[in-house]
Design a protein around this motif. Structure first.
Motif, PDB file in Angstrom:
ATOM      1  N   ASP A 119       0.867  -1.219   0.056  1.00 45.62           N
ATOM      2  CA  ASP A 119      -0.059  -0.113   0.134  1.00 45.62           C
ATOM      3  C   ASP A 119       0.761   1.211   0.069  1.00 45.62           C
ATOM      4  O   ASP A 119       0.468   2.370  -0.702  1.00 45.62           O
ATOM      5  CB  ASP A 119      -0.882   0.139   1.112  1.00 45.62           C
ATOM      6  CG  ASP A 119      -1.779   1.167   1.178  1.00 45.62           C
ATOM      7  OD1 ASP A 119      -2.870   1.185   0.234  1.00 45.62           O
ATOM      8  OD2 ASP A 119      -1.484   2.183   2.229  1.00 45.62           O
ATOM      9  N   HIS A 120       1.985   1.261   0.581  1.00 44.46           N
ATOM     10  CA  HIS A 120       2.762   2.453   0.876  1.00 44.46           C
ATOM     11  C   HIS A 120       3.690   2.500  -0.302  1.00 44.46           C
ATOM     12  O   HIS A 120       4.286   1.621  -0.706  1.00 44.46           O
ATOM     13  CB  HIS A 120       3.731   2.287   2.093  1.00 44.46           C
ATOM     14  CG  HIS A 120       4.308   3.493   2.526  1.00 44.46           C
ATOM     15  ND1 HIS A 120       3.807   4.782   2.919  1.00 44.46           N
ATOM     16  CD2 HIS A 120       5.533   4.238   2.374  1.00 44.46           C
ATOM     17  CE1 HIS A 120       4.565   5.764   3.121  1.00 44.46           C
ATOM     18  NE2 HIS A 120       5.705   5.218   2.698  1.00 44.46           N
ATOM     19  N   ALA A 121       3.922   3.926  -0.990  1.00 46.13           N
ATOM     20  CA  ALA A 121       4.720   4.187  -1.904  1.00 46.13           C
ATOM     21  C   ALA A 121       6.209   4.553  -1.467  1.00 46.13           C
ATOM     22  O   ALA A 121       6.247   5.266  -0.210  1.00 46.13           O
ATOM     23  CB  ALA A 121       3.948   5.195  -2.730  1.00 46.13           C
ATOM     24  N   ILE A 122       7.186   4.106  -2.112  1.00 46.52           N
ATOM     25  CA  ILE A 122       8.668   4.489  -1.601  1.00 46.52           C
ATOM     26  C   ILE A 122       8.940   5.591  -2.294  1.00 46.52           C
ATOM     27  O   ILE A 122       8.871   6.026  -3.319  1.00 46.52           O
ATOM     28  CB  ILE A 122       9.403   3.445  -2.283  1.00 46.52           C
ATOM     29  CG1 ILE A 122       8.880   1.893  -1.836  1.00 46.52           C
ATOM     30  CG2 ILE A 122      10.973   3.696  -1.847  1.00 46.52           C
ATOM     31  CD1 ILE A 122       9.658   0.691  -2.347  1.00 46.52           C
ATOM     32  N   GLN A 123       9.633   6.550  -1.249  1.00 50.10           N
ATOM     33  CA  GLN A 123       9.851   7.939  -1.513  1.00 50.10           C
ATOM     34  C   GLN A 123      11.138   8.138  -1.756  1.00 50.10           C
ATOM     35  O   GLN A 123      11.973   7.339  -0.828  1.00 50.10           O
ATOM     36  CB  GLN A 123       9.158   8.843  -0.660  1.00 50.10           C
ATOM     37  CG  GLN A 123       7.742   8.774  -0.496  1.00 50.10           C
ATOM     38  CD  GLN A 123       7.069   9.363  -1.566  1.00 50.10           C
ATOM     39  OE1 GLN A 123       7.488  10.304  -2.380  1.00 50.10           O
ATOM     40  NE2 GLN A 123       5.948   8.888  -1.887  1.00 50.10           N
ATOM     41  N   PRO A 124      11.730   9.069  -2.588  1.00 45.94           N
ATOM     42  CA  PRO A 124      13.136   9.329  -2.632  1.00 45.94           C
ATOM     43  C   PRO A 124      13.902  10.078  -1.455  1.00 45.94           C
ATOM     44  O   PRO A 124      13.086  10.511  -0.576  1.00 45.94           O
ATOM     45  CB  PRO A 124      13.514  10.265  -3.846  1.00 45.94           C
ATOM     46  CG  PRO A 124      12.175  10.992  -3.955  1.00 45.94           C
ATOM     47  CD  PRO A 124      11.087   9.848  -3.246  1.00 45.94           C
ATOM     48  N   ILE A 125      15.356  10.124  -1.244  1.00 49.36           N
ATOM     49  CA  ILE A 125      15.653  10.716  -0.050  1.00 49.36           C
ATOM     50  C   ILE A 125      15.479  12.096  -0.155  1.00 49.36           C
ATOM     51  O   ILE A 125      15.411  12.889  -1.295  1.00 49.36           O
ATOM     52  CB  ILE A 125      17.143  10.591  -0.290  1.00 49.36           C
ATOM     53  CG1 ILE A 125      17.606   9.051  -0.063  1.00 49.36           C
ATOM     54  CG2 ILE A 125      18.057  11.645   0.785  1.00 49.36           C
ATOM     55  CD1 ILE A 125      19.093   8.849  -0.257  1.00 49.36           C
ATOM     56  N   GLY A 126      14.821  12.685   0.927  1.00 46.84           N
ATOM     57  CA  GLY A 126      14.403  14.299   0.951  1.00 46.84           C
ATOM     58  C   GLY A 126      13.066  14.237   0.316  1.00 46.84           C
ATOM     59  O   GLY A 126      12.566  15.558   0.115  1.00 46.84           O
ATOM     60  N   GLU A 127      12.306  13.448  -0.107  1.00 48.48           N
ATOM     61  CA  GLU A 127      11.262  13.259  -0.799  1.00 48.48           C
ATOM     62  C   GLU A 127      11.192  14.504  -1.918  1.00 48.48           C
ATOM     63  O   GLU A 127      10.171  14.834  -2.073  1.00 48.48           O
ATOM     64  CB  GLU A 127      10.014  13.624   0.122  1.00 48.48           C
ATOM     65  CG  GLU A 127       9.866  12.435   1.237  1.00 48.48           C
ATOM     66  CD  GLU A 127       8.703  12.920   2.030  1.00 48.48           C
ATOM     67  OE1 GLU A 127       8.029  13.932   2.016  1.00 48.48           O
ATOM     68  OE2 GLU A 127       8.403  12.238   3.231  1.00 48.48           O
ATOM     69  N   ALA A 128      12.263  14.382  -2.484  1.00 52.84           N
ATOM     70  CA  ALA A 128      12.344  15.358  -3.909  1.00 52.84           C
ATOM     71  C   ALA A 128      13.555  14.745  -4.656  1.00 52.84           C
ATOM     72  O   ALA A 128      14.286  14.221  -4.391  1.00 52.84           O
ATOM     73  CB  ALA A 128      12.555  16.798  -3.536  1.00 52.84           C
ATOM     74  N   PRO A 129      13.252  15.133  -5.786  1.00 49.98           N
ATOM     75  CA  PRO A 129      14.270  14.713  -7.029  1.00 49.98           C
ATOM     76  C   PRO A 129      15.657  15.296  -6.523  1.00 49.98           C
ATOM     77  O   PRO A 129      15.727  16.541  -6.126  1.00 49.98           O
ATOM     78  CB  PRO A 129      13.716  15.231  -8.360  1.00 49.98           C
ATOM     79  CG  PRO A 129      12.315  15.429  -8.089  1.00 49.98           C
ATOM     80  CD  PRO A 129      12.058  15.844  -6.844  1.00 49.98           C
ATOM     81  N   LEU A 130      16.725  14.708  -6.965  1.00 51.30           N
ATOM     82  CA  LEU A 130      18.066  15.217  -6.703  1.00 51.30           C
ATOM     83  C   LEU A 130      18.525  16.086  -7.943  1.00 51.30           C
ATOM     84  O   LEU A 130      19.329  17.143  -7.815  1.00 51.30           O
ATOM     85  CB  LEU A 130      19.022  13.999  -6.707  1.00 51.30           C
ATOM     86  CG  LEU A 130      20.739  14.291  -6.364  1.00 51.30           C
ATOM     87  CD1 LEU A 130      20.761  14.888  -5.130  1.00 51.30           C
ATOM     88  CD2 LEU A 130      21.347  13.189  -6.606  1.00 51.30           C
TER      89      LEU A 130
END
Length: 655
Positions: free
Chosen positions: A280-291
């Motif tokens: 159910d949960h989506a995996i988010q990137p580090i900082g929850e934003a694109p590098l």
């Protein structure tokens, strides 16, 4: 009737490799499920402990996707849309998670791909990016999921770009691990592109392996629920979760319960994972934003290399391939994404489909459908000055004050000038002034003032007499210089070509070239031959020779025409006129008629709008009809010829 024969893929083992030649074993094995039938269909595979894990299609049509391990026991995914729904496989990677694991966990194989979302009740198909994983020790279930994965779980992976309302689609990944750090600190760098044609942004997102593992180990599941509108809706599962946890690898807690392999798993656990493989949960990137987010050509591939700069810190340098055959070199400095350079690798442009790094040659290798390229990690030699070297902010490069050049840091034991975080060019010693060049120009003449290429991030400007140059119709800026057309007295003066570059430390201006443009004495005399016309020798003498040759050729041509009778001689023309004046009126009329006929016959096509009212049945045979009319006139006893009545053509088909 055509008969199509489709051969299944065949796998051959390499027997030996010597002197650039591959020798394959004669015995082949079935490649079905190991690679696709269509070589243009994308697939993913990885060899882990002499076992091949592959993600491809099992049939020619590509309608039966599979994630399979080929040996020693063949294990594959269930053929259900809830497992794999029209996937596009991207990459695979293995993680040694069993090393020094306190829970006795197993190693994992991760699969990155995109697919049509089953959990979205949309009118149109919605693509989403996924990451799935399976356990190395999985051998399938006893009754349920026989020879099928019992540890297959998948989750959505996000790369949020603010401008987009639709999820971005994953295109490639690169796993980077520090050998001195545990597996949980490994990173996955991934490139994403929009699924809508209205956006031209591409992004790079970075994911921590421990964050991905946590979603599978502790996250909630999604479950399908039928609704009244006759379709299935996926919602978060809030019921009881059986033991052992569905999709988990065999660990110490399972072994204590007497479950030592997946064949011992209870049917309740196996049926749960068969129906609910989606988290159910989506995996988010580090900082929850694109590098990195960049507008332009779409990203296709990525590879990452770590380098230690002169300040002692280590930086991840990203090499990113694009659809236009270019490669970006970028690095992140304390949250600031900086693009060092962009190099065109393939011309004409072709998408980069392979990007690899060799630890042996320390070179990058890029491949497209039409060629391959070898690229060094560092191109320090492109910087010709200390300022260019420092402002490039390349962690591989530094300025050697002793040697007076920009070199690779690892190749020098001396202290080099480098400022990757700030780009502080004030650290450089004072540069030698540019030597002025005297340039003469004639009134009305043209001249080009060349300017060497500045750095990738520098902006080139021009000055005239210490003032910004105003461009006009006779002053045009070129990529490599300035062009002066139809020069006048106002175009004289001192011209400077400047490179202006900004960094966090400030703005820096460098003089690249300086010209003193002047008109020499006598340069305003209109009778003076332009020096451009005399570059290759005495052009006036050459022109006289050419004119002489043309006159001789013309005289020879006239003599030949007189000799052949194509042109009458003047005395013959006067004699012919005297003979015609002594002829009788009847003869004159006959000759007149004959001359008229002979003169008009070639021009009948031009007189087409006026034709005889009598149609002989052929609208296009103009010459036949004209000849018949004049023959009738000759047969008439009356020497006077009266042409038929003429009428205007009103039909375009007669034209």
């Amino acid at each position: 009737m055509n008969t199509w024969c489709v051969a299944a893929p065949l796998c051959l083992s390499v027997q030996s490799y010597a002197d650039g030649n591959l020798t394959l074993e004669n015995k082949g094995e079935d490649g079905k499920g190991k690679c696709p039938f269509d070589p243009f269909q994308r697939y993913a595979s990885v060899m882990f402990e002499n076992k091949l894990y592959s993600a491809t299609s099992m049939n020619f049509l590509g309608s039966e996707p599979v994630l399979m391990r080929s040996s020693p026991v063949s294990i594959r995914t269930e053929f259900k849309s809830s497992w794999l729904n029209e996937p596009n496989f991207v990459s695979m990677a293995h993680m040694s998670e069993s090393v020094m694991s306190a829970s006795g966990d197993d190693d994992k194989v991760y699969l990155f791909f995109s697919e049509t979302a089953v959990e979205c009740d949309c009118y149109n198909k919605l693509l989403v990016s996924r990451v799935a994983r399976v356990c190395k020790g999985d051998v399938g279930g006893q009754r349920t999921l026989q020879k099928k994965w019992t540890s297959f779980l998948k989750a959505r992976i996000d790369c949020p770009v603010l401008e987009s309302q639709l999820p971005y689609i994953i295109q490639d990944t690169y796993r980077w691990c520090d050998p001195q750090q545990p597996w949980k600190d490994c990173l996955f760098f991934a490139v994403f592109t929009p699924q809508s044609d209205t956006s031209d942004l591409s992004a790079v997102c970075v994911y921590l392996v421990s964050d991905i593992s946590k979603v599978f180990a502790e996250g909630k599941y999604k479950t399908p629920v039928p609704v009244e509108t006759s379709f299935v809706k996926w919602v978060m599962y809030s019921g009881d979760v059986p033991f052992p946890r569905p999709g988990a690898c065999i660990d110490n807690s399972a072994r204590k319960a007497g479950i030592t392999q997946t064949l011992d798993l209870p049917d309740r656990t196996l049926q749960f994972i068969k129906d609910k493989p989606l988290m159910d949960h989506a995996i988010q990137p580090i900082g929850e934003a694109p590098l990195l987010v960049r507008r332009g050509a779409k990203f296709t591939r990525i590879i990452v290399n770590q380098v230690q700069a002169a300040d002692g810190e280590k930086y991840h340098v990203m090499f990113i391939g694009t659809e236009e055959g270019t490669m970006l070199k970028a690095v992140n400095y304390n949250g600031e994404m900086f693009i060092i350079e962009e190099v065109q690798l393939f011309q004409p442009p072709h998408p980069i489909k392979i990007l690899k790094f060799s630890n042996v040659t320390r070179q990058l290798y890029a491949g497209s459908d039409y060629g391959a390229a070898q690229i060094p990690l560092a191109t320090c030699g492109r910087s010709s000055s200390c300022m260019d070297c420092v402002l490039a902010r390349d962690p591989y490069c530094g300025w050697d004050t002793v040697g007076g050049k920009c070199i690779v840091i690892s190749n020098s034991q001396r202290e080099l000038i480098q400022s990757v975080k700030e780009g502080d060019a004030s650290l450089c010693p004072g540069a030698d002034p540019v030597k002025p060049v005297n340039q003469s120009i004639w009134l009305g003449g043209n001249v080009k003032l060349s300017c060497p290429s500045a750095s990738n991030l520098g902006k080139t400007t021009w000055e005239q007499d210490s003032s910004p140059l105003t461009l006009s119709t006779h002053l045009q800026l070129l990529q490599d210089g300035l062009l002066i057309f139809n020069a006048s007295h106002s175009d004289t003066g001192v011209y400077r070509c400047l490179s202006v570059e900004r960094s966090k430390a400030g703005e820096y201006t460098t003089t690249l070239a300086e010209y003193h443009v002047s008109i020499p004495e006598g340069g305003d005399d209109r009778n003076v031959i332009s020096p451009e016309a005399q570059i290759n020798g005495p052009s006036l003498a050459g022109l006289q020779v050419v004119v002489g040759l043309l006159l001789v050729s013309l005289l020879a041509l006239l003599a030949w025409n007189f000799y052949k009778g194509h042109l009458p001689l003047p005395w013959n023309y006067r004699k012919k006129n005297r003979e015609q004046s002594q002829e009788t009126p009847d003869q004159e009329g006959l000759n007149s008629c004959t001359t008229y006929q002979d003169a008009q016959r070639p021009a009948l096509a031009e007189d087409k709008p006026l034709v005889s009212g009598i149609d002989n049945g052929s609208r296009n045979n103009n010459h036949t009809r004209g000849a018949a009319a004049f023959s009738a006139a000759e047969e008439n006893d009356d020497s006077t010829f009266t042409p038929p009545s003429l009428q205007y053509i009103d039909d375009e088909s007669e034209m």
